[in-house]
Every structure is written in C-alpha cells, then in structure tokens.
Motif scaffolding. Structure first.
Motif, mmCIF file in Angstrom:
data_model
loop_
_atom_site.group_PDB
_atom_site.id
_atom_site.type_symbol
_atom_site.label_atom_id
_atom_site.label_comp_id
_atom_site.label_asym_id
_atom_site.label_seq_id
_atom_site.Cartn_x
_atom_site.Cartn_y
_atom_site.Cartn_z
ATOM 1 N N ASP A 1 0.818 -1.202 0.000
ATOM 2 C CA ASP A 1 0.000 0.000 0.000
ATOM 3 C C ASP A 1 0.851 1.250 0.000
ATOM 4 O OD1 ASP A 1 0.988 -0.580 2.382
ATOM 5 O OD2 ASP A 1 -0.907 -0.602 3.482
ATOM 6 N N ARG A 2 2.140 1.076 -0.028
ATOM 7 C CA ARG A 2 3.015 2.243 -0.082
ATOM 8 C C ARG A 2 3.425 2.541 -1.518
ATOM 9 N NH1 ARG A 2 5.063 5.422 4.451
ATOM 10 N NH2 ARG A 2 3.530 4.774 5.955
ATOM 11 N N LYS B 1 -4.124 12.097 -18.746
ATOM 12 C CA LYS B 1 -4.654 12.279 -17.406
ATOM 13 C C LYS B 1 -4.973 10.913 -16.807
ATOM 14 C CE LYS B 1 -6.826 16.136 -16.511
ATOM 15 N NZ LYS B 1 -7.902 17.116 -16.619
ATOM 16 N N SER B 2 -4.459 10.745 -15.618
ATOM 17 C CA SER B 2 -4.572 9.423 -15.030
ATOM 18 C C SER B 2 -5.958 9.232 -14.442
ATOM 19 C CB SER B 2 -3.519 9.266 -13.937
ATOM 20 O OG SER B 2 -3.884 8.240 -13.070
ATOM 21 N N THR B 3 -6.606 8.238 -14.897
ATOM 22 C CA THR B 3 -7.858 7.846 -14.251
ATOM 23 C C THR B 3 -7.712 6.414 -13.779
ATOM 24 O OG1 THR B 3 -8.661 7.353 -16.444
ATOM 25 C CG2 THR B 3 -9.427 9.394 -15.428
ATOM 26 N N ASN B 4 -6.524 6.164 -13.304
ATOM 27 C CA ASN B 4 -6.245 4.813 -12.858
ATOM 28 C C ASN B 4 -7.070 4.520 -11.609
ATOM 29 O OD1 ASN B 4 -5.151 2.373 -12.472
ATOM 30 N ND2 ASN B 4 -3.025 3.072 -12.406
ATOM 31 N N THR B 5 -7.646 3.379 -11.596
ATOM 32 C CA THR B 5 -8.431 3.016 -10.422
ATOM 33 C C THR B 5 -7.681 2.049 -9.539
ATOM 34 O OG1 THR B 5 -9.436 1.265 -11.693
ATOM 35 C CG2 THR B 5 -10.605 3.355 -11.597
ATOM 36 N N TYR B 6 -6.494 1.711 -9.953
ATOM 37 C CA TYR B 6 -5.627 0.858 -9.149
ATOM 38 C C TYR B 6 -6.287 -0.465 -8.799
ATOM 39 C CZ TYR B 6 -3.582 5.413 -8.711
ATOM 40 O OH TYR B 6 -3.063 6.625 -8.996
ATOM 41 N N LEU C 1 -9.129 -0.921 -7.920
ATOM 42 C CA LEU C 1 -10.114 -0.816 -6.846
ATOM 43 C C LEU C 1 -11.528 -0.928 -7.387
ATOM 44 C CD1 LEU C 1 -8.670 2.049 -4.671
ATOM 45 C CD2 LEU C 1 -8.781 -0.354 -4.109
ATOM 46 N N ALA C 2 -11.718 -0.340 -8.538
ATOM 47 C CA ALA C 2 -13.061 -0.319 -9.090
ATOM 48 C C ALA C 2 -13.214 -1.448 -10.104
ATOM 49 C CB ALA C 2 -13.325 1.014 -9.772
ATOM 50 N N GLN D 1 -18.466 -1.103 -11.954
ATOM 51 C CA GLN D 1 -18.456 0.177 -11.247
ATOM 52 C C GLN D 1 -18.082 1.303 -12.196
ATOM 53 O OE1 GLN D 1 -15.852 -0.274 -7.880
ATOM 54 N NE2 GLN D 1 -17.598 -0.405 -6.489
ATOM 55 N N ILE D 2 -17.057 1.033 -12.996
ATOM 56 C CA ILE D 2 -16.619 2.071 -13.924
ATOM 57 C C ILE D 2 -17.743 2.411 -14.901
ATOM 58 C CG2 ILE D 2 -14.990 2.559 -15.788
ATOM 59 C CD1 ILE D 2 -13.024 0.707 -14.206
ATOM 60 N N ALA E 1 -20.378 4.358 -13.174
ATOM 61 C CA ALA E 1 -19.966 5.731 -12.925
ATOM 62 C C ALA E 1 -20.042 6.554 -14.199
ATOM 63 C CB ALA E 1 -18.548 5.754 -12.360
ATOM 64 N N GLY F 1 -23.384 7.509 -14.774
ATOM 65 C CA GLY F 1 -23.955 8.342 -13.723
ATOM 66 C C GLY F 1 -24.879 7.565 -12.818
ATOM 67 N N THR G 1 -21.696 1.547 -7.111
ATOM 68 C CA THR G 1 -20.384 2.152 -6.862
ATOM 69 C C THR G 1 -19.995 2.127 -5.396
ATOM 70 O OG1 THR G 1 -21.461 4.285 -6.692
ATOM 71 C CG2 THR G 1 -20.535 3.700 -8.829
ATOM 72 N N LYS H 1 -5.431 4.564 -2.518
ATOM 73 C CA LYS H 1 -4.334 4.118 -3.358
ATOM 74 C C LYS H 1 -3.651 5.292 -4.045
ATOM 75 C CE LYS H 1 -4.742 -0.149 -2.456
ATOM 76 N NZ LYS H 1 -4.073 -0.276 -1.175
ATOM 77 N N HIS I 1 -11.836 7.704 -5.565
ATOM 78 C CA HIS I 1 -12.739 7.190 -4.547
ATOM 79 C C HIS I 1 -12.878 8.226 -3.440
ATOM 80 C CE1 HIS I 1 -12.091 3.264 -6.363
ATOM 81 N NE2 HIS I 1 -13.078 2.794 -5.619
ATOM 82 N N TYR J 1 -17.046 4.894 -5.451
ATOM 83 C CA TYR J 1 -16.270 5.129 -6.644
ATOM 84 C C TYR J 1 -16.918 6.264 -7.416
ATOM 85 C CZ TYR J 1 -14.172 4.432 -11.211
ATOM 86 O OH TYR J 1 -13.506 4.628 -12.392
#
Lengths: 874, 303
Positions: free
Chosen positions: A506-507, A526-531, A533-534, A538-539, A542, A545, A551, B145, B166, B181
């Motif tokens: 997590d670091r 532009k970073s829209t990285n969700t790592y 997580l999503a 979900q994406i 989102a 909407g 979400t 994250k 998030h 999210y």
C-alpha cells in the motif's frame, strides 16, 4: 594593624591578612578588588592611566589632569626682556621623570661617547682637487681600525694582546691556576687535596724542569664564556644523539676514513684518557638526586684497575690495534660468528596483484578495475528468481523481445518529436508481478493454525473480514474469553504472517506509464487509474452516472480505541479486555519484535494461563507448545469432564483420617490433588457460564494464586498441609515425603522396610502424566460415571491406558494397582458415609484452622458438588 | 428558496506570501489563516484587514491549516511532510509530527480539537492525538491508493477524497468504511451543513452532489473550469448554495437545488481561485488567489 591583632602580636606578619571567609560564602578564585585597587599607579602612587577622555596617561603637569588643580601649562615667559636667554623648548620639558625612565616613552640610556667607543669621528676632510679628484682610492680601501679608549689605556699599561690581565705569575702558579678542575662528588678535604696537588706538582716539575723557575709569565687570557643561542626545542643542556656511530663518523658521510674518525670516544692527552662526548639522555625534571646533570661523562672518572694507573696502552701492539680498530679497549673481537637470525620468507603475492605506489591515491572518479561486491548481505547473492521462489511466487515467463519499442524510441530520437507513449504502447504482458496477487498467494501459503482446521478457517474468515470476528455456528461453541484470546491471536498472526507485499503494497504502486528518458516532458494522459479498486461494472456505472449501490462498497473498519475515545464515541463491540499493554507502538519492525509479541511470549502465555485453567501448574509450562495447543482445543474446554475420578476422590478424602495410610497412596493423592483444582474450575466455569465476566474473575483469582504457588511454593505443599492436619488430628503420623530427601539418617521403625528412593523416583515421573490425563480421562470418566460400583479391574485397565511416561517397574506397579483398587473401593464407601454435607463441613472447619481459606472453600464446594452428583447418580 | 443578495468585496489583503495555498476561517469566523508558499502561516482579521501573527517553522510550503475549537491552537501541514501544532498566542510550535512519508496535503481537527486528521500524498490518513505527547499517529488509514486530496471530519465521521477516484467515509460509531467510486479524480470533498450530502469537486469540471446514505448522485454543477487545479468548494451557511472557485479567476455560486449558477464573483483575471472558505455562520466568503485574499459579503446598508 587592627586592635584584634594585639593579642597575638608575638609573631611577625607580613602583608595584609586575607579577609576571613564566611561560612556560607563560596570562595571565589578571583580575588575581589575594590575599585581603587584596579587603577594602575606609578611609584608615587599617582594614577597613571586616565582613559581617553581624561587625557591619556600621566597627563598634565605633574599628572594633574583629572585632579582639582587641573592641567597647569608652563609659565609664559616674555621673550621681550630676555631675548638672549631664549631657548628652544624640547620635548623633555613636557615629560615626567617616568617618561624618561626605563619604561617610559623616551627612555634615557647611558652611552659611551663616540670618541671612546672606537669609532673615530668622521672628519669632513676636504679632498684637494688634484689630477685625481675625490676621495683617494687608498683611503677607500683601507679603513683604520680604532681601538676603544680602554684598549688604548691597557696598551699604555703594558698589556699585549693574547695575554690575560693581572699579575705576572711563575710557571708553577700558572699551571696551578690552569687546573681549575671540576670535581665530581664531594670535594676532597683540604689537607688531602694539598697532598694531591703536591704530588702532581712534582710530576709536572719533572716534566718541564728545563724552564727557568724565575721567569714570570703573564696569566692566560680570559676566555669569555659565550652563551649560545638555543635554537632547538630540546630540554636545556640536552644534545641529542647525533647520527654518528658510537665509534666513528657519520654513517655514510664523506671522509669516513679511519684517521679522521670523529668518534664520541675521544683520546685526550695522547691516549691517556678516553672520554665520551655527547649525551643521550638527560635527567628528568623530577629527578633531584643527580646534582650535576649537565656534566659530560668521562671515562677518566672511572678506575679501570685495582692497582693504580698502569701504562697498558703502550704495550698493545699497533698492528693489533689496527686490526680491531672498531673494538673497544678491553674488548676482544669474537671468533665465533653470531647465530644467524632466522629469516622468514615474505608472503607470496596473489597472482593478480598489481603493485601500486604507496602514496598514490586513487581518485574516486577513476574507473575501478574490479567490480564492487555487495557487502555483507547474503540475500544479494540470490538471484531474483531464487528470491521469488523463496517467496512462493510463480516464475516469470521470459521477457518478450523488445524490438518494436526500441524502434520507436530510435525514431523519436531521430525525429526529435514527442510521441504520446500512452497511446502507442500496447498493453502487453505485465513485466512485473502484481503486488496484490503475490500477497494473496502468500497468505494462502501461510497457515498459522493448520493444526486446528476449524481455527484456521476462522482465521481466514477473520482475514477476509479485515479484523472482525464473525459470530457463526462454531463460534458459539467458544466461550467469551476464548473468543477474545483468539482475536488477539489472529491479530498477531495476521501481523506476523503478512509478508512484505502487505506492508509495502500500500506504499508503492507500479508506474502506469513507462519513463521516457528521451523527453521527460512528454504529455502524460490524465490518469484515471483506479488501481484495481473499481470493478468494470463500477466504472461503467460511474460513466453512466448510475451512482449508488453499484459504486458503493462497505467494509468493516475498526477505529483505534483512542480515536473512538477522542471522538467521544463508544468503542465498537465494547472495550476489548486485553488492551494493548504498550502505550507506544514499536518503532522497529523487525521480525523479532513480531515474534516477541506473538502469542508465545511470556506475558501472553501467562495471560493464557490465566484464562485457560486446564491442568495448570508447572507441569503444563514444561510441556512443549504442541501439547499446550492440544489442551487448548475447544473440545477439551467445552466438554467439561465430570469430576468423578477415583483418584481425585481420594484426594478429597485425604483430609479424613484414613485407616490404611501408606506412603504410596500419599504421593498419589498429592499429585492428583493438583488436578482437582483444575477440574474444579472447569466445573465451576460451566456452572457459572451464564455469568460471563464474573467467571473470568474467579478464574483469575484462583489461578493467580495457583500460579504463584506453583512458582514459589513447592509442589508438595498441599500435601504438607494435609499432612499437618493429620498430625494435628493425631490419628496417624506419616513422614512427609518431601522431607525424605533431607533426612539423612537411615529410616528406623516402621520406615525401615520402605524403599523411599523408589517411591520418590516414581513420584517424579508422575507429573508428566498430568497434562495428558484430563483429555484421555474423559472417556474413562464417563464410563465410570455410569457405574460407580464397577469392578475395579476395568478401572485399572483404563488407568493403564492413561499411563503416560516411562513404564513403571513391575514390582511397584503391582503394589500400586493393589493400592489403587483399595483406594477406589474405600472411596466409594467413604463417599457413601459422608453423604451428609454437614459432617464434611465440620471436619473441614477443624482442619482449616490455619489459613488457606480459599483452598478450603474450593474443597468444600467441590465436595458438595461431588456429593450432589453422587446423589444424582444414585 | 432563499434570494441571493449581491456579494461585494469587503476587503482585499495582499498577504505577501508568494502564493496562498489555503485560506481558512477560524471556528467563529472572525479570523482567518492563510497558508503560504513562503513556509509561513499568517493569522488575519480579514474584516479589519489586520495581520495578527505569523507562524514560521515549516520547512516547506504550508498546504493546509486549521484552528482549534477554542482558537488556542493551530494545526498545519506542509510539503515538508510534517504536521505542526502551534500555539496561537506565542507563535511557537508545540509539537511536530513526522509520520507521513510524503507531503501532507490536508488537515482537520475533530469536533473537540482533541485529535487532528491529516491526509498525505503517501496515500495515508493519520490520526494525531493532540492531547497527549504521543509522537506517532494513533491510527493510520491506508485504504486509499493515491494522494488524499481533502479531509472532512464530523463528530463521528471522517470523509476523505483521493486521487484514486474514490471517496471514503469512515464511520467511527459504526466501525465501517464506505467507499464510493466516483470515476473522476476528486479534488475536494465537502459535506453539507446538515451532514446529509457530499459535495465533491471533480476533475472533470463538475461538482457532484451525492447522498451520503445511498451514495446516489443528486446533482451535478457545471460551469466553472478546473484545469488540473485542486479547486475547493464550499456551501453557504444556509445550505442553499454551493460555492466553488474556478481557474478563470471567478467564484461561482450554484443553487443547490436547481444547479444553476446564480452569481459569479470576479476575484482576478485568469488566475485560479484555488482556495475558498465560507464563514461558519454568516454570509461571508473568503477566497484566495495568488497572494491575495478577498473577503466577500453583503455591504452593510446603514453605513
């Protein structure tokens, strides 16, 4: 002087007395000076310095500046009347006498007049203008030397150069005066000296008798003692060892032929005396004994023979002298050569050794020839693959050929254009192991509670729920305190078995885009990285909407107790019983700190002991951990054994005077009694299960006491007590088994036939049984419950089954068996007889006069219960 | 529907702090704190345009600050990775917390100012016990994250927004963490004064209003521009309008219900209004743009 001094004026005082130091006062190093003491004054007591604004030092006429008279100028003299007497003012007119003194601004010196100083006054001579004008050349070349006036006077008095001053002497007197000898040690007494002088006089007279005794000589000239300037830093009078060899020249210096040898050993007076010049060592500053430390050592001060001065020198042949010219007088050159000093060969150089000049320094920018090795840490010697294997990672597939990317890069360098790498780099295989995945795998690998699959299952669930134990089916089986303990255990296990990936994961995160070394300023999408997580859904949601359930994720999260406290919020799930003891979390996250804080350290072990009161006492702690775990299992704790063991019963009855008091039985009961405490608790805990926390209190109370006892008191204390009570009863006297070892006297009387050693050895083996028995006994106990009056053989069989440890010797076993049978039979009878509680209590009361109230209570309650259960059984 | 009264500039202060990173009202709105790129925090009375105190001690740009509920202490966070607790009157740092591994972007006190919550670029949120002398964080939240952009603390909740798109709501009372999210980088998160909705400034030039209970989107506000700036938002004291700065140098007032832009305040020309804060009880707004802060309010008519 003051009046107080009058009474003791019988002694003389110099100076002023110091002021007496007050007792409270701390004496200061610096003497206190009053303001007037701090002025510098001249010899007349006048102030010398006045500061810049008061005219500098010694200002004014007679140092009057600053005084009441002020500065007094010199009187005005009119030059009108006495013009002739007009004189120039000189600076001295304005000076005080101390200014003209030695330390003043214009010191006066006494000087020889020019005409007496030897320097003739230069007469301004008029050179005549001849054919050669100017100063004559001869005049320039030769300058007359002028004697001082004193020399001229001496000359006039008949003095010649090279002579000394004074009266003329006869040769004899002259010689005498010449021998201004130094004396080492004590001066000779005058009469002796006189005799010596006369002797030497005779010698000398004989030598230069040809000289007329009438002739008078001028005394020798006085040789001025010229002090040499000191230009080294050695001690006074010290001249260090020069590099001369003791016998000869400077080593390797020019002119080292034997004749010119400048030896320290000098022949003085044509071979008469040998003196040593030079001094190697001075005398220390604190050595007071040596009176003449700067004396030069001289061989003449030593006597070399017992019989006066002998002319040995002349006898020595010249040739021999020549031969051993480097040999001291009195020494002979040895014929045998010295034993050769053993030589050791130098160490062999490594093959690839490159010699380097000693002084040569390597610049740090110089290319190093050899590769620096990773120092110390062995892990660097492992390859990445090996490390991965150790961590349980799946090996990587070999990297795909990188040619296309390389081409592009080349292209960018050639064109100098910026290319958006985000779009061009196609998503190929990941060139790294995803941290998260590896972590998950590792948690799968680590199974700390593999020995207990149910517990392991709970643990996994705990990990999934992120730190919250859920109540479910098998959870309810556990008791409150067990759950608490398990939670702590799980927490620690999760901490311990979380590998690096968990801590570091997590670091850090992987770069989503490659570094562009060519142009670091390329535009980055532009970073829209969700790592990760999503999820995809979900994406999508989102994007549409459709926020809400899709979400949203809800996870249990446990706030720190202190956070809850500070937020004025009650802690979730109530305050945990076992708070973190250490206020400060450990800063160092070494593996050892984790290990230390694991369940198996001393504290938590003790805590566990407190909570779990299986067969407590030393025996359990001696057992290995695996055994302990076995006893921890929920089965053992939930299934509380019915306390109807015959042996246990015998313990209870040992308070009562038994008719057949054999020592073997005594020991058995002693051991069994310890068991009963444990079982008693288990029973009690079962009874009071509903009361929850109250139980743990009682447990702790009991166990703290027992723990204390097991540590500080001997095992057999209980027995001793019971024994004592027996002694009090007076019905039976039995030697306390514990003291047998101390009693060195041979057994007498009834003990004569008893083999104490055997008994004791058996006893010592016994405790090992304790741990094992509660579990194994369960079955037997149940059986036994059904039929109290069963034939004893069955019991014995079971007892044999339950036997733990080394086998009991045959003969002893037989005896034991018979004893146990007897006991069990007796027990049943006893219990029957003692079915009324009152009688039990009475006896107890008599017995427990001493102390041990708790103990007695325990016993009582146990007996009560037992009797009750007996009744029920009937 | 509350009628908007025209807001005008009441005062303009040149802070001389190079750039003001954040401007915050104190608990009752009489004073304000400006966090400067010159490593200093300045305490102002914006109504009277008086500089009261300067707090120096940070090793780098100060990114956020908060005043305690009794106005006796200030807690601030900086790019130098540290969090400093200040004494207001003496101006001396009382404690310095060094628990973060990266620049600390945001900080808030809890309701009673017994604890400070800070968020950092190192993706963590730390709880600092301000009462005791403890130097380590009481708790560290490592769920995010990516960089924590903002934090809001209520009596029992902590809302964090992160660059990882998030938002996370930590409920201390229930022991749950709700993560929503959003789909875009959330530059600033705020809660309405009734505590029922989130107001999230997103990097897609919108402000989104979410229902806290369900996580559903209630409204979207558009019109302002955020060009990679971490723009902040605010609600007015009556929860009727959402206020937000823009990269164009304007301050937008959106109607909460109709999501229409009701008012635009021009702070500067083409300089982003990065930080703004609304008075807790009155109709005052303070905005920061470069090294200038402006106090907005309704001109008192009787004077």
């Amino acid at each position: 002087m003051s009046d107080s001094d009058d009474d003791n004026d019988n002694f003389v005082r110099y100076g002023t007395a110091l002021e007496p130091i007050e007792e409270d006062e701390v004496p200061t190093k610096r003497k206190f000076q009053q303001a007037p003491d701090q002025y510098a004054v001249d010899e007349h007591g006048r102030r010398r310095f006045h500061g810049a604004f008061t005219g500098g030092f010694s200002a004014g006429f007679g140092n009057t500046v600053g005084s009441q008279e002020g500065w007094k100028p010199s009187n005005f003299k009119s030059s009108r009347s006495e013009k002739a007497a007009f004189s120039n003012q000189r600076p001295e007119d304005f000076m005080d006498e101390e200014d003209r003194g030695e330390f003043g601004i214009a010191p006066r010196q006494v000087q020889t007049q020019r005409e007496f100083s030897g320097q003739k006054r230069q007469h301004r001579t008029q050179y005549h203008d001849g054919p050669i004008p100017g100063e004559p050349v001869l005049h320039q070349l030769l300058r007359p030397v002028h004697e001082t006036a004193a020399v001229r006077m001496l000359r006039a008095m008949g003095w010649r150069e090279g002579q000394g001053m004074g009266e003329r002497l006869s040769s004899r007197d002259k010689k005498k005066s010449k021998e201004q000898h130094k004396v080492y040690g004590c001066y000779m007494p005058p009469e002796l000296r006189q005799a010596q002088e006369d002797q030497s006089m005779e010698e000398s007279e004989s030598s230069d008798s040809e000289v007329d005794f009438d002739t008078l000589f001028a005394p020798d000239d006085y040789e001025p003692y010229i002090l040499q300037r000191k230009n080294d830093r050695f001690g006074l009078g010290y001249s260090g060892l020069s590099r001369h060899s003791v016998l000869g020249n400077l080593i390797g210096e020019y002119g080292s032929e034997p004749g010119s040898s400048k030896s320290h050993l000098l022949m003085k007076d044509k071979g008469k005396r040998v003196s040593i010049r030079g001094q190697a060592f001075g005398v220390g500053a604190f050595e007071a004994d040596d009176e003449d430390i700067y004396a030069k050592e001289d061989m003449s001060h030593y006597d070399f023979s017992l019989d006066g001065p002998v002319q040995t020198k002349k006898n020595t042949p010249k040739k021999d002298n020549q031969k051993n010219r480097n040999v001291l007088e009195g020494f002979v050159k040895s014929t045998k050569p010295l034993p050769s000093v053993p030589t050791y060969p130098p160490p062999a150089l490594p093959r690839d050794y490159v010699p380097a000049a000693a002084g040569a320094r390597r610049s740090r920018f110089e290319p190093t020839t050899q590769q620096p090795r990773d120092q110390g840490l062995g892990r660097h010697e492992l390859s990445a693959r090996a490390r991965g294997e150790l961590l349980g990672e799946t090996p990587l597939p070999p990297p795909p050929p990188e040619t296309p990317v390389k081409d592009q890069k080349d292209l960018t360098t050639v064109l100098g254009k910026t290319i958006n790498f985000v779009s061009t780099v196609e998503k190929t295989e990941l060139d790294y192991i995803p941290i998260k995945d590896s972590g998950k795998e590792i948690t799968k690998v680590f199974k700390p509670f593999i020995g207990n699959p149910e517990k392991q299952k709970r643990y996994e669930k705990y990990l999934e729920n992120k730190g919250v134990l859920e109540r479910d089916g098998d959870m309810d089986k556990l008791q409150e305190w067990e759950r608490e303990r398990e939670l702590v255990e799980f927490e620690q296990a999760a901490k311990l078995y979380k590998p690096l990936s968990g801590v570091m994961g997590d670091r850090f995160t992987h770069a989503s885009e490659p570094d562009d070394a060519v142009n670091p300023l390329t535009a980055v999408a532009k970073s829209t990285n969700t790592y990760g997580l999503a999820t995809k859904e979900q994406i999508e949601a989102a994007q549409k909407g459709m926020y809400g359930v899709m979400t949203r994720q809800t996870v249990t999260w446990r706030p720190d107790p202190l956070v809850s406290k500070r937020f004025n919020v009650p802690e979730i799930g109530g305050a945990r019983q076992q708070e973190k003891k250490e206020d400060r979390p450990k800063v160092s996250y070494s593996i050892f700190s984790y290990l230390e804080s694991s369940v198996h350290d001393k504290d938590s072990f003790a805590a566990e002991q407190n909570k779990f009161s299986g067969s407590k006492s030393l025996t359990t702690s001696i057992l290995p951990k695996t055994d302990k775990k076995a006893t921890e299992t929920p089965q053992s704790s939930t299934q509380v054994p019915q306390n109807n063991d015959p042996i246990v019963q015998s313990t209870d009855t040992n308070a009562k005077p038994t008719t057949s008091a054999s020592i073997t039985k005594e020991t058995v009961t002693g051991f069994a009694k310890r068991m009963t405490v444990a079982e008693l608790f288990l029973k009690e805990s079962e009874n009071t299960k509903k009361e929850g926390a109250a139980v743990t209190d009682t447990i702790q109370k009991f166990d703290r006491m027992d723990l204390y006892k097991s540590i500080f008191l001997s095992d057999t204390e209980d027995e001793e007590d019971s024994e004592k009570s027996k002694v009090n009863d007076g019905t039976d006297f039995i030697d306390v088994p514990k003291n047998v070892e101390r009693n060195t006297s041979p057994p007498r009387g009834i003990f004569a036939n008893i083999d104490f050693d055997e008994i004791n050895s058996w006893r010592r083996k016994e405790p090992e049984k304790v741990a094992e028995e509660p579990t194994k006994k369960n079955e037997s106990i149940h059986k036994f419950n059904k039929s109290v009056g069963n034939p004893p053989e069955e019991k014995n069989d079971e007892a044999n089954e339950a036997m733990y440890g080394p086998k009991i010797p045959e003969n002893l076993q037989k005896r034991l068996e018979s004893e146990v049978q007897k006991d069990s039979l007796k027990e049943t009878i006893d219990v029957d007889s003692s079915s009324s509680e009152d009688s039990w209590v009475d006896i107890k009361e008599v017995k427990n006069k001493k102390q041990k109230k708790k103990k007695s209570k325990k016993h009582k309650s146990k007996h009560k219960k037992k009797s009750k259960s007996k009744k029920k059984d009937r | 529907m509350v009628e908007m009264t025209e807001l005008t500039t009441l005062s303009t202060i040149k802070c001389k702090q190079q750039v003001v990173r954040a401007v915050r009202f104190n608990v009752d709105g009489t004073y304000c704190l400006t966090c400067g790129a010159d490593k200093k925090i300045k305490l102002w009375n914006p109504h009277r345009q008086i500089l009261l105190k300067t707090y120096g001690g940070h090793g780098n740009e100060v990114l956020d600050a908060a005043g305690s509920c009794d106005s006796s202490q200030i807690i601030s966070c900086s790019t130098d990775k540290s969090v400093i607790l200040w004494d207001v009157t003496t101006g001396q740092p009382l404690r310095r917390y060094r628990g973060h591994a990266g620049p600390v972007t945001c900080i808030k006190y809890n309701e009673e100012s017994t604890m400070a919550v800070s968020g950092s670029i190192d993706n963590t949120v730390c709880f600092w016990d301000v009462i005791s002398r403890r130097q380590e964080p009481v708790q560290v939240l490592k769920d995010a994250k990516d960089t924590i952009t903002s934090i809001q603390v209520t009596d029992h909740e902590v809302l964090t927004t992160s660059v990882d798109s998030h938002i996370r709501l930590y409920d201390i009372r229930v022991g749950k963490m709700i993560s929503d999210y959003i789909g875009h980088i959330v530059t600033y998160g705020n809660l309405t004064r009734d505590g029922q909705c989130y107001i999230l400034s997103c990097a897609d030039n919108t402000i989104k209003l979410f229902d806290k209970e369900t996580g559903e989107l209630l409204n979207t506000f558009m019109g302002h521009e955020c060009i990679d700036y971490l723009l902040e938002n605010a609600v007015n004291e009556k929860d009727s309008h959402i206020i937000c700065g823009s990269a164009t140098g304007e301050v937008f007032y959106y109607d909460l219900i109709s999501s229409k832009c009701t008012q635009k305040l021009r702070h500067s020309d083409n300089k982003p209004v990065v930080s703004l804060n609304h008075h807790p009880t009155d109709n005052f707004l303070i905005t920061a743009c470069e090294d200038e802060i402006k106090l907005w309010g309704v001109q008192a008519m009787e004077e």
